[in-house]
Design a protein around this motif. Structure first.
Motif, PDB file in Angstrom:
ATOM      1  N   TRP A 327       0.886  -1.264  -0.088  1.00  0.00           N
ATOM      2  CA  TRP A 327       0.090   0.046   0.130  1.00  0.00           C
ATOM      3  C   TRP A 327       1.071   1.204   0.132  1.00  0.00           C
ATOM      4  O   TRP A 327       2.007   1.217   0.503  1.00  0.00           O
ATOM      5  CB  TRP A 327      -0.821   0.060   1.324  1.00  0.00           C
ATOM      6  CG  TRP A 327      -1.997  -0.991   1.291  1.00  0.00           C
ATOM      7  CD1 TRP A 327      -1.695  -2.308   1.591  1.00  0.00           C
ATOM      8  CD2 TRP A 327      -3.274  -0.843   1.139  1.00  0.00           C
ATOM      9  NE1 TRP A 327      -2.948  -3.054   1.465  1.00  0.00           N
ATOM     10  CE2 TRP A 327      -4.136  -2.004   1.288  1.00  0.00           C
ATOM     11  CE3 TRP A 327      -4.269   0.465   0.867  1.00  0.00           C
ATOM     12  CZ2 TRP A 327      -5.591  -2.190   1.148  1.00  0.00           C
ATOM     13  CZ3 TRP A 327      -5.493   0.013   1.013  1.00  0.00           C
ATOM     14  CH2 TRP A 327      -6.260  -1.218   1.024  1.00  0.00           C
ATOM     15  N   VAL A 328       0.293   2.352  -0.724  1.00  0.00           N
ATOM     16  CA  VAL A 328       1.033   3.508  -0.583  1.00  0.00           C
ATOM     17  C   VAL A 328       0.101   4.573   0.067  1.00  0.00           C
ATOM     18  O   VAL A 328      -1.074   4.371   0.004  1.00  0.00           O
ATOM     19  CB  VAL A 328       1.407   4.181  -1.979  1.00  0.00           C
ATOM     20  CG1 VAL A 328       2.637   3.137  -2.690  1.00  0.00           C
ATOM     21  CG2 VAL A 328       0.195   4.324  -2.670  1.00  0.00           C
ATOM     22  N   MET A 329       0.784   5.645   0.503  1.00  0.00           N
ATOM     23  CA  MET A 329      -0.125   6.919   0.989  1.00  0.00           C
ATOM     24  C   MET A 329       0.046   7.973  -0.039  1.00  0.00           C
ATOM     25  O   MET A 329       1.303   8.440  -0.277  1.00  0.00           O
ATOM     26  CB  MET A 329       0.249   7.225   2.462  1.00  0.00           C
ATOM     27  CG  MET A 329      -0.515   8.260   3.109  1.00  0.00           C
ATOM     28  SD  MET A 329      -2.110   7.498   3.615  1.00  0.00           S
ATOM     29  CE  MET A 329      -1.630   6.592   5.453  1.00  0.00           C
ATOM     30  N   SER A 330      -0.987   8.324  -0.380  1.00  0.00           N
ATOM     31  CA  SER A 330      -0.959   9.519  -1.379  1.00  0.00           C
ATOM     32  C   SER A 330      -1.868  10.458  -0.719  1.00  0.00           C
ATOM     33  O   SER A 330      -2.491  10.618   0.134  1.00  0.00           O
ATOM     34  CB  SER A 330      -1.417   9.020  -2.754  1.00  0.00           C
ATOM     35  OG  SER A 330      -0.632   8.102  -3.146  1.00  0.00           O
ATOM     36  N   HIS A 331      -1.651  11.739  -1.291  1.00  0.00           N
ATOM     37  CA  HIS A 331      -2.474  13.045  -1.059  1.00  0.00           C
ATOM     38  C   HIS A 331      -3.317  13.614  -1.974  1.00  0.00           C
ATOM     39  O   HIS A 331      -2.600  13.898  -3.292  1.00  0.00           O
ATOM     40  CB  HIS A 331      -1.542  14.185  -0.512  1.00  0.00           C
ATOM     41  CG  HIS A 331      -0.538  13.631   0.498  1.00  0.00           C
ATOM     42  ND1 HIS A 331      -0.768  13.640   1.724  1.00  0.00           N
ATOM     43  CD2 HIS A 331       0.808  13.134   0.297  1.00  0.00           C
ATOM     44  CE1 HIS A 331       0.293  12.806   2.406  1.00  0.00           C
ATOM     45  NE2 HIS A 331       1.121  12.623   1.675  1.00  0.00           N
TER      46      HIS A 331
END
Length: 448
Positions: A327-331
């Motif tokens: 999983w990645v964390m994006s904005h």
């Protein structure tokens, strides 16, 4: 106090907090380093993160508590079951202004969101941002090459890995030691072990996840050099099931999933495999790495202290190809600058080495190679963190194309039919080859 919205196990969260506290108490230097780094984190407005409810969520939530405790910055979590994540994320990035300052994106949805133009490049939030060299690449999962429409090293950074989930091979270390068996590196060795140790119905030699058939099966087609689809050097795409190795991968998967498995082998899901292994009824299994902490949980497992893990076997030892499922964390791009900066501040804090060490202690899955290597001799988590560290050179990314859901539908449907002998393996391969080629050509790709 951080606020959580949605369903989650309070009991598991408290266990994760307890494990984190115990880990920090056992390592005062680590705790001191975390607090020292927190002093460099500026005061930020409260942020809201969309996060999935998953086996690793309690560990993530424990780190959120530690972040607030050490920095004073508050975080609200919208904890959402996996099936609801896509719609919530899509609604957030398409709204006039996102309600979330950061969103967790699973690997299979990376192409959709990275290609949408609705995420803010990380360097637009922080011009000096660069990925730490110890954060595992996962096939350039953080970057998107808009010219090629794929993840690539020259692409813009659109997300930061926050969960390093991959596939692992698990085995009953006590049974292997009693029978003088070494952990396998090849599918042939896996079959031999299944034959030697299988004593149904008390103990099954092997079982595969069949509900659905996709992610774990991908490690087989990759190892056989028959990837579902592959970008060739000339810029065209190829379909793996059009090569003879595709049929070899299918036959191997069917044999390992049926010949030594429970009678309901055609219905087994991830939870079923976890339950079989945790109850001591399975000798070996290839499944998600995030399951590892569960085997040490005495509330659900009787095999704690007797488990081993290593790289998923392959056709050859050199050709092992465990797939990533991270999983990645994006904005979202529809955020005021200060909200995006506050969200990124937490992500940068979470992915430092010391905080990743604490992350693992809390039962979550780190994303740094140096973290796995340091923890590989840990008396509690070393049995599985060492397997993660060992797996890194062999990792193959998930199939990351906007058309992946259509490809997955074909594979899941045809392989399920083959599992119950509704169609033959040859028919399944022929249908998958034709259907995947049609998907790619209809989408405008050049298929060689």
């Amino acid at each position: 106090m951080n606020k959580r919205i949605g369903n989650f196990s309070r009991r598991d969260f408290l266990k994760a907090v307890g494990a984190l506290s115990a880990g920090l108490a056992a390592n005062p230097l680590l705790h001191s380093n975390i607090r020292a780094f927190a002093q460099d984190v500026a005061a930020q407005p409260p942020i809201t993160i969309l996060i999935n409810d998953s086996p690793w969520f309690p560990g993530f939530a424990a780190m959120v508590e530690l972040y607030t405790e050490t920095t004073g910055n508050a975080i609200n979590l919208d904890v959402t079951p996996f099936p609801g994540m896509l719609d919530k994320t899509r609604n957030a990035v398409q709204a006039g202004e996102s309600e979330y300052d950061a969103v967790a994106i699973t690997e299979q949805n990376i192409p959709f969101f990275y290609n949408s133009g609705l995420l803010r490049p990380i360097t637009d939030i922080d011009a000096d941002f660069a990925l730490d060299e110890n954060i595992i690449s996962y096939g350039d999962a953080a970057k998107w090459d808009s010219d090629l429409g794929v993840n690539g090293p020259m692409g813009a950074i659109l997300g930061v890995p926050i969960n390093g989930n991959i596939q692992l091979y698990y085995y009953r270390r006590d049974l292997f030691e009693e029978n003088g068996i070494e952990p396998p590196k090849t599918f042939d060795e896996m079959e031999a072990i299944a034959e030697q140790l299988g004593r149904p119905p008390r103990l099954f030699g092997n079982a595969n996840r069949v509900n659905p058939i996709w992610w774990e099966f991908g490690a087989y087609v990759d190892s056989y050099d028959a990837e579902y689809v592959r970008l060739e050097d000339d810029g065209s795409w190829s379909v793996g099931f059009e090569r003879p190795e595709g049929l070899e991968a299918v036959n191997r998967w069917l044999r390992l999933g049926r010949d030594w498995a429970p009678q309901n082998y055609a219905d087994l899901g991830q939870g079923d495999l976890l339950a079989l292994m945790a109850s001591g009824r399975l000798a070996q299994v290839h499944m998600v790495g995030a399951a590892a902490p569960n085997y040490d949980n005495p509330d659900i497992s009787v095999v704690g202290g007797n488990m081993g893990a290593t790289v998923v076997p392959g056709v050859t030892a050199e050709g092992r190809s465990p797939r990533t499922g991270m999983w990645v964390m994006s904005h979202p791009d529809n955020l005021p600058a200060e909200r995006a900066a506050a969200g990124l501040e937490f992500v940068k804090w979470l992915t430092t080495k010391d905080n990743q060490l604490a992350y693992a202690k809390a039962g979550a899955i780190p994303v740094r190679q140096d973290t796995y290597e340091e923890l590989s001799t840990d008396p509690v988590v070393g049995w599985w963190t060492s397997a993660f560290a060992e797996s890194t050179p062999f990792l193959h990314p998930e199939t990351r194309l906007p058309e992946t859901p259509l490809i997955r539908d074909s594979v899941s449907t045809r392989m399920a039919q083959a599992y119950v002998n509704e169609i033959s393996a040859d028919e399944a391969v022929s249908l998958m080859a034709s259907e995947i080629r049609t998907v790619m050509e209809d989408a405008g790709y050049t298929v060689s």
